[in-house]
Each structure stands twice: as C-alpha cells, then as structure tokens.
Design a protein around this motif. Sequence first.
Motif, mmCIF file in Angstrom:
data_model
loop_
_atom_site.group_PDB
_atom_site.id
_atom_site.type_symbol
_atom_site.label_atom_id
_atom_site.label_comp_id
_atom_site.label_asym_id
_atom_site.label_seq_id
_atom_site.Cartn_x
_atom_site.Cartn_y
_atom_site.Cartn_z
ATOM 1 N N ILE A 144 6.387 10.630 4.496
ATOM 2 C CA ILE A 144 5.873 10.523 3.134
ATOM 3 C C ILE A 144 6.905 10.949 2.093
ATOM 4 C CG2 ILE A 144 4.099 11.355 1.550
ATOM 5 C CD1 ILE A 144 2.958 9.507 3.657
ATOM 6 N N LYS A 145 7.663 11.986 2.410
ATOM 7 C CA LYS A 145 8.589 12.510 1.393
ATOM 8 C C LYS A 145 9.751 11.555 1.112
ATOM 9 C CE LYS A 145 11.453 15.373 4.487
ATOM 10 N NZ LYS A 145 11.874 16.762 4.771
ATOM 11 N N LYS A 146 9.951 10.543 1.963
ATOM 12 C CA LYS A 146 11.005 9.562 1.723
ATOM 13 C C LYS A 146 10.561 8.446 0.776
ATOM 14 C CE LYS A 146 13.096 7.897 5.269
ATOM 15 N NZ LYS A 146 13.309 7.316 6.630
ATOM 16 N N ILE A 147 9.259 8.368 0.516
ATOM 17 C CA ILE A 147 8.730 7.281 -0.322
ATOM 18 C C ILE A 147 9.034 7.567 -1.792
ATOM 19 C CG2 ILE A 147 6.658 6.039 -1.026
ATOM 20 C CD1 ILE A 147 5.472 6.773 1.722
ATOM 21 N N ASN A 148 9.617 6.603 -2.469
ATOM 22 C CA ASN A 148 9.976 6.774 -3.879
ATOM 23 C C ASN A 148 8.736 6.671 -4.769
ATOM 24 O OD1 ASN A 148 12.774 6.950 -3.298
ATOM 25 N ND2 ASN A 148 12.885 4.705 -3.182
ATOM 26 N N ALA A 149 8.615 7.608 -5.686
ATOM 27 C CA ALA A 149 7.491 7.584 -6.623
ATOM 28 C C ALA A 149 7.723 6.504 -7.676
ATOM 29 C CB ALA A 149 7.335 8.943 -7.290
ATOM 30 N N LYS A 172 7.540 -2.271 13.540
ATOM 31 C CA LYS A 172 7.323 -2.175 14.994
ATOM 32 C C LYS A 172 7.839 -0.838 15.526
ATOM 33 C CE LYS A 172 8.681 -4.454 19.331
ATOM 34 N NZ LYS A 172 7.348 -4.678 19.907
ATOM 35 N N GLU A 173 9.001 -0.418 15.048
ATOM 36 C CA GLU A 173 9.579 0.859 15.482
ATOM 37 C C GLU A 173 8.730 2.046 15.012
ATOM 38 O OE1 GLU A 173 13.709 3.480 15.013
ATOM 39 O OE2 GLU A 173 13.628 1.389 14.311
ATOM 40 N N LEU A 174 8.251 1.972 13.770
ATOM 41 C CA LEU A 174 7.410 3.058 13.246
ATOM 42 C C LEU A 174 6.084 3.129 13.992
ATOM 43 C CD1 LEU A 174 8.091 2.577 9.432
ATOM 44 C CD2 LEU A 174 8.936 4.432 10.887
ATOM 45 N N LEU A 175 5.506 2.000 14.325
ATOM 46 C CA LEU A 175 4.264 1.983 15.105
ATOM 47 C C LEU A 175 4.473 2.586 16.476
ATOM 48 C CD1 LEU A 175 2.893 -1.568 14.173
ATOM 49 C CD2 LEU A 175 1.868 0.638 13.561
ATOM 50 N N SER A 176 5.634 2.339 17.057
ATOM 51 C CA SER A 176 5.942 2.912 18.360
ATOM 52 C C SER A 176 5.970 4.438 18.292
ATOM 53 C CB SER A 176 7.290 2.375 18.852
ATOM 54 O OG SER A 176 7.592 2.877 20.132
ATOM 55 N N LEU A 224 0.815 -1.213 0.000
ATOM 56 C CA LEU A 224 0.000 0.000 0.000
ATOM 57 C C LEU A 224 0.850 1.266 0.000
ATOM 58 C CD1 LEU A 224 -2.894 -0.935 2.476
ATOM 59 C CD2 LEU A 224 -2.922 -0.921 -0.016
ATOM 60 N N ILE A 225 1.935 1.252 0.745
ATOM 61 C CA ILE A 225 2.793 2.444 0.779
ATOM 62 C C ILE A 225 3.512 2.595 -0.550
ATOM 63 C CG2 ILE A 225 4.777 3.535 1.895
ATOM 64 C CD1 ILE A 225 3.941 2.064 4.478
ATOM 65 N N GLY A 226 4.089 1.479 -1.067
ATOM 66 C CA GLY A 226 4.800 1.517 -2.345
ATOM 67 C C GLY A 226 6.191 2.098 -2.181
ATOM 68 N N ASP A 257 -5.794 1.771 8.027
ATOM 69 C CA ASP A 257 -5.558 2.948 8.866
ATOM 70 C C ASP A 257 -4.245 2.811 9.634
ATOM 71 O OD1 ASP A 257 -8.056 4.175 8.194
ATOM 72 O OD2 ASP A 257 -9.048 2.772 9.540
ATOM 73 N N ILE A 258 -3.921 1.588 10.038
ATOM 74 C CA ILE A 258 -2.634 1.346 10.696
ATOM 75 C C ILE A 258 -1.498 1.561 9.699
ATOM 76 C CG2 ILE A 258 -1.230 -0.345 11.944
ATOM 77 C CD1 ILE A 258 -3.821 -1.684 12.861
ATOM 78 N N VAL A 259 -1.698 1.089 8.469
ATOM 79 C CA VAL A 259 -0.680 1.281 7.420
ATOM 80 C C VAL A 259 -0.461 2.768 7.165
ATOM 81 C CG1 VAL A 259 -0.112 0.883 4.996
ATOM 82 C CG2 VAL A 259 -1.161 -0.951 6.350
ATOM 83 N N GLU A 260 -1.534 3.547 7.179
ATOM 84 C CA GLU A 260 -1.388 4.995 6.982
ATOM 85 C C GLU A 260 -0.472 5.598 8.044
ATOM 86 O OE1 GLU A 260 -4.171 9.007 6.622
ATOM 87 O OE2 GLU A 260 -4.892 7.279 7.759
ATOM 88 N N ASN A 261 -0.626 5.167 9.287
ATOM 89 C CA ASN A 261 0.233 5.678 10.353
ATOM 90 C C ASN A 261 1.682 5.250 10.161
ATOM 91 O OD1 ASN A 261 -1.297 6.984 12.955
ATOM 92 N ND2 ASN A 261 -2.663 5.688 11.753
ATOM 93 N N ILE A 262 1.883 4.039 9.646
ATOM 94 C CA ILE A 262 3.247 3.602 9.336
ATOM 95 C C ILE A 262 3.865 4.512 8.282
ATOM 96 C CG2 ILE A 262 4.612 1.725 8.345
ATOM 97 C CD1 ILE A 262 2.505 -0.221 9.538
ATOM 98 N N ALA A 263 3.090 4.838 7.249
ATOM 99 C CA ALA A 263 3.593 5.704 6.171
ATOM 100 C C ALA A 263 3.938 7.097 6.690
ATOM 101 C CB ALA A 263 2.554 5.792 5.062
ATOM 102 N N ILE A 264 3.090 7.632 7.571
ATOM 103 C CA ILE A 264 3.348 8.972 8.114
ATOM 104 C C ILE A 264 4.631 8.970 8.940
ATOM 105 C CG2 ILE A 264 2.506 10.681 9.779
ATOM 106 C CD1 ILE A 264 -0.343 9.973 8.829
ATOM 107 N N GLN A 265 4.815 7.952 9.755
ATOM 108 C CA GLN A 265 6.014 7.892 10.584
ATOM 109 C C GLN A 265 7.262 7.609 9.742
ATOM 110 O OE1 GLN A 265 5.776 8.911 13.650
ATOM 111 N NE2 GLN A 265 3.542 9.036 13.423
ATOM 112 N N TYR A 266 7.116 6.853 8.672
ATOM 113 C CA TYR A 266 8.233 6.620 7.754
ATOM 114 C C TYR A 266 8.641 7.930 7.088
ATOM 115 C CZ TYR A 266 10.857 4.558 3.875
ATOM 116 O OH TYR A 266 11.839 4.229 2.961
#
Length: 550
Positions: free
Chosen positions: A344-349, A299-303, A287-289, A333-342
Amino acid sequence: MPVITFKYQDLKDLGIDMEQDELIDTLPMMASDIEDFDDEEIKVEFFPNRPDNLSVEGVARSFKGFIGQETGLPEYPVEESGESVKVDDEITKIRPYIAFAKIEGVDFTGDKLKYVMDFQENLHWVIGRDRKKVAIGIHNADVVEAPYNYIATEKDENAFIALEKDEPMTPEEILTQHEKGVAYAHLIEDFDKYPLILDKDNNVLSMPPIINGELTKINEDVKNIIVDVTGTDERAVNQTLNIICSSFAEVGGKIKSMDIVYDDRTVTTPDLTPQVGEVHVDLANELIGGTDLDAEEIKELLSKARFDSEIIDDNTLKVYIPSYRVDILHEVDIVENIAIQYRIKKINAELPAVSTVAYPNKWFTSEKLMREVMVGLGFQEVMSLMLTSEEAHYEKMLQEEEDHVQVARPITIDRTMIRTSLINSLMEFLEDNKHEDLPQKIFEIGDVLYLDDSTENKTRTSKKLAGLICHSTANFTEIKSVVTAVLENLGYSMELSDSDNPSFIPGRVADVYGRSKNSDVQGFFGEISPEVITNFTLDYPVIGFEIEFV
C-alpha cells in the motif's frame, strides 16, 4: 477484533527466520496491527474477514507469501478415511449441518495445544456467532470408532461425562448445571431434543454446540484427531472445517475425509477444492489508483497472495483461490489482495478528478434543529454504532426477535447485527455510565436498517430520534411532557394511543403519531420495564421515547 499471541520462535519453527525489528515492521503491511510485543512473543490483531490468519500456522503461510518465501496455491492432499457420519433426520430440525474430518500426525506439545484452543474460540465468534451459527469440536480419534452418528436425543437419555467433570450428566443436567451448559443453553433449550455425536459403541464425542465429552479430551500425547463442525449454515460449517484442516496441514497433519450421510444425499468433507474467479487488469489499476500493472505483474502479485492464476488475455486472469480464503466474495476482494501484495505504501496518492459544489442536505438541516431542541430541554447527545447484538437488541429489551440484517464477519460478539431501534444503544450507554451523577438525560439521532423485500437491495434505511432519562423519580408524566415539547418545536401535531410495547411498564406506555405539512412521525414513549432496567444492571427508574420520521 481477534488478537492472536505467538512466540517469535514459533515462526522460526515454521520456517520464517527474520529479525524481530524487521518482523514488527513488515507484519502491519499485510493488513494486520501489532497490539503488543516483547523480546519473546508478539500479539497481532487481524480483521475478522481473515479467519485463516487466526492461527500461527495461518499467519506463517500468509507471511511467507508476502515476503516471497513461498508463493502460489498451497496444496493439501486429502485421503479417504473410509469412515462415515450418519445424520439423524430429527437433528435437521435442530442443528441441521455437520462436517467431519480426521487429521493424523498432529503435534500438541509445548504451547501448541493452547494455540489450537485459542484458534477454536476465535473461529467460534468470528464465523460462528458465539456458537449460534457454527460450533467446533476437536477429539482424540484413538478412543472412538466409526461409524459415527449425529442424533437428536431425549433430554434425560444418553448421560455422559462432560469435559472437566467426573460424573455422568444427562443433556438436561448439562444445560442447567455445567458452566458451559448454562452459558450456551439459549442455543438449544427451546427444542424438545438435544444434539449428540456418538461413535459406533454409543460413546459420546460431544453435545454440540455446548460441550465435548471427557472421553475424547485432547492432551499433549494425542497424535490423531477428529474435527467436527456443526451449525445452522452449511456453507459456514464447511468453510470452518476447511480453515481448520488447512491450518493443521501446514504443520504436517495428514487430512482424511469422511462421508456425511443424510437421508437424501451424501456429502464428503472436507472439500479443499480451490474456488475459481476472474480479475481484470484495467479494473485492478482503476481501483488501486496510481498503478500501471500488466497481466504478468498481477500474476506475480497473486502468487504472493497464495493464489494461482492463468493469463487469459492481456486484460483477464483466471484466479484459483484457496478453500480457506472464505473472504473472497467478489472481484474487488481479489484486487484488494493485489494492492496488499503490491504494498500500500508504494501507491502514489492522487487527487480525484471530480469537482463538486457542496450544499447543505435537507435532512442535516432538520438534524440541527432537533439537536437544538433536545439540548434546550437539557439532554446530552450520544453517538453509538449502528451495530449491536441480538442479545442487547431483543433479549434484554424483552422484544421478540424479528428478521434483521446480520453481520457476516462480526468484529466482536456484541456487534453481530444492524440495529432497527436506538433505545437499546442508549440503555447500554447508561449501563456504561451508571457511576455518573443523576439525573442523566441523553439522546441520539441516527439511522436504523430494516429488511424490506419491496426495495431493490432488500433493505430500507430510516432516521430516528430517541431519548432516555434516568433518576430516582422519573415517571410517565415527565417523558410525556418531553415528547410533547419535542414534537411541538419540530412543527408536528400529536396524537396518542394505547401501546403494548413489552420494553415498557404496561399502562405506562403510549404510541405517538405526529403530522406536519412535509412529513409524519411515529413512535412510543413511557416508563422502561423494571426487568429491562435490571437486564442492563441499572439501579434507578428509566423513562424514554423513540420517534421515527416516515
């Protein structure tokens, strides 16, 4: 969307010592938007799916996790107060649910009291639908005593001094004379009795969802409070109390529970037990891509999102979600929180690995013809949101409210439902543009959404075409000629019948049916009722039509 204002010093007092420039750069990365800022304070806009961030304490809690200052599930101890609230059986027919908590050791000095009042009002419309679904009362706990009673009172009994007043008023007088009573009377005025919350000596804490009593008014010297939340949705009532209690606990408030005693059960509130969910590593990366996260990294991002988690296997984590996170409804919704903590700007298009060949949709071809017909008749197209409000959609249009799709987390109080008609949106457009020259001729082609139990997802989408004309001599003959021209140019025959549509003047409205080789249409047209015109603060006659393609 809700905007909260706080000072940089407030964040420092809550343990965040960050330079202003870095703070301004970082806040938008945790799903917020900076509305404005100066050297002393900042205005931040949050999406309504995060009501826990509508207080400065909630913002600080989330921000500490985001920057790694404090991570993991916050723990808020809840002690038993030994106090209770008895719910009268009659009140369950009016405003059936209530949640109570006592919080000791609060601090209302400086700007803190204003922040709490702003927080309360934001929750009123983000969760409470402007008090219809949920209403909140905050009281001085030191001037009342348990046990408490939530009752339905006669309209002319139990007079009390309402907030900001000097003389006692009966519940009926409050609805007709008090400014808050007049504003919110529509929520309870149709009932024979009205809600009241009393202490053991029959002192009135509040008349939900209208007004609190002057007796329990909050000021800077108050240290111990009672929070009551009443409403028509038990889940929303309890969620709201959890959010408030968690916010006070962030600054040292000591939470004490109360027993809510119904005729058939007893419930203890608040219940801050974490929710439990699951998230899968492969789904998160899909989902994040552009990521290849493993279970330990997730686990760390969820924390950092202030969740706790356990690794079940290489692909599965058990997630413990704070009780104040009422937005977590699904694994995505949990995945969305993982993406935010990761971040967003670090995610490769990446380009999607799917190729398609486009071709015109048949409906859009029909839409093009409709636009040509309407523009040829001198109309100008408008495009409005599918979201509207019950007030504009039903009350102002003199329509009886029917079952409809409601918005769970409305952005504003005038966007609380999905429309089933286009007419009221066009009326709102005329209201916003009444300063423009006449005549005004507007139309809209758009979707509406009905509840429909016969479909898989319990809803049904339909296409409609609607138009309004406003000028000093607008009349039934004019709108009939427009509808005739529209249907003929679209290839439909036309049949008319009498109509009792309450939005129009009786005798100057008709139902219309059209048939062609491929489809049918149905609708209505006529002269809009003067009462409806007045409800939208217009000064000239309005005629209109709406047809649905079936």
